[in-house]
Design a protein around this motif. Structure first.
Motif, PDB file in Angstrom:
ATOM      1  N   SER A 157      22.554   1.026  29.836  1.00 35.65           N
ATOM      2  CA  SER A 157      21.728  -0.075  28.834  1.00 35.65           C
ATOM      3  C   SER A 157      20.566  -0.388  29.916  1.00 35.65           C
ATOM      4  O   SER A 157      19.387  -0.917  29.383  1.00 35.65           O
ATOM      5  CB  SER A 157      22.706  -1.597  29.150  1.00 35.65           C
ATOM      6  N   CYS A 250      19.796  -0.765  21.671  1.00 30.77           N
ATOM      7  CA  CYS A 250      21.131  -0.196  22.247  1.00 30.77           C
ATOM      8  C   CYS A 250      21.040  -0.843  23.839  1.00 30.77           C
ATOM      9  O   CYS A 250      22.266  -1.300  24.223  1.00 30.77           O
ATOM     10  CB  CYS A 250      21.074   1.133  22.563  1.00 30.77           C
ATOM     11  N   ALA A 253      22.580  -4.498  23.215  1.00 32.76           N
ATOM     12  CA  ALA A 253      23.852  -4.522  22.606  1.00 32.76           C
ATOM     13  C   ALA A 253      24.776  -4.310  23.716  1.00 32.76           C
ATOM     14  O   ALA A 253      25.786  -4.810  23.848  1.00 32.76           O
ATOM     15  CB  ALA A 253      24.066  -3.345  21.405  1.00 32.76           C
TER      16      ALA A 253
END
Length: 271
Positions: A157, A250, A253
């Motif tokens: 992340s 991404c 999230a």
């Protein structure tokens, strides 16, 4: 016998301005930019006490552009001006020349791209510190499940957020400049990889880019002609937009999922 260029004094003026003579011409260093004057564009130099005036050549009927340096040593200024004027006196080319084209301004201030990259780096460092703090707290409380999940999810992340934000931000900036900025044609300069373009004020600015063409179209904001952007090829723009948006989504999230996992684990005592 004329004085060699190499023996001329370096003139230091107010606010950190420095005027020197080098092989390529005169170099004027200012706090946020550097101006290189080649001999083809110089008209004459005038020393008036502690002030040096660099007068450029101009086409017939036009007012010559003048660059002023204040607060220099008067004796050094007189020697500097007299020596340069003696060298210019032997010039045999025509007089009807726009000297501004031979006074290239190079910006020393960081542009939008560099400022944006610095913000991305600062944000990435803060995110990394938050991940480390979460791992330390989770480990000290015995929630090793959070630590084990955090290492791959948090790392991916973290990278996705940084690369995604940079790619998408650069793409959006280019799109904005294409719509609201100023488009100009930059032509190849004599220095390898250098291009020169008019900034709309009568001055000419220089930048370095890897493009090998004789000319290219560049964009800059109306309020800052020094912050020039060379547009990316269409495929690169597509990758920056789509890839950047995907990576950013991404990253967000993954960060949200990791935060929810940590909150759930801390409040329930485990997974």
């Amino acid at each position: 016998m004329p004085i060699p260029i190499a023996s001329l004094p370096v003139l230091v003026g107010r606010d950190g301005t420095v005027l020197s003579a080098e092989d390529e011409g005169l170099v004027l260093d200012l706090p946020t930019e550097q101006i290189v004057f080649t001999a083809d564009g110089l008209g004459r130099l005038r020393a008036e006490g502690g002030t040096v005036l660099i007068e450029l050549r101009a086409k017939a009927g036009a007012t010559p552009r003048v660059h002023r340096i204040d607060g220099v040593d008067p004796d050094g200024a007189a020697l500097f001006a007299d020596t340069i004027n003696d060298l210019l006196a032997g010039r045999t080319d025509r007089d009807d020349i726009d000297g501004a084209r031979f006074a290239a301004i190079r910006s020393l201030a960081p542009g939008w791209r560099h400022r944006f990259a610095r913000r991305i780096v600062r944000g990435a460092l803060l995110h990394l510190l938050a991940l480390i703090a979460l791992a330390v707290v989770a480990g000290s409380l015995g929630h090793w499940d959070v630590v084990i999940v955090e290492i791959p999810v948090g790392g991916i992340s973290w990278a996705a957020l940084g690369f995604g934000a940079y790619g998408l931000g650069h793409s959006l900036r280019e799109r904005w400049l294409r719509r609201h900025g100023v488009a100009v044609t930059a032509t190849r300069a004599t220095s390898p990889g250098a291009y020169v373009y008019p900034d709309g004020t009568g001055d000419y600015r220089i930048f370095v880019h890897g493009t090998a063409g004789a000319a290219l179209t560049v964009f800059h904001p109306r309020e800052d002609p020094a912050d020039v952007l060379v547009p990316s090829p269409p495929f690169t723009r597509l990758v920056n937009t789509v890839g950047g948006a995907f990576l950013l989504a991404c990253g967000i999230a993954g960060t949200v999922a990791l935060a929810l996992l940590a909150v759930t684990s801390f409040t329930s005592g485990g997974l």
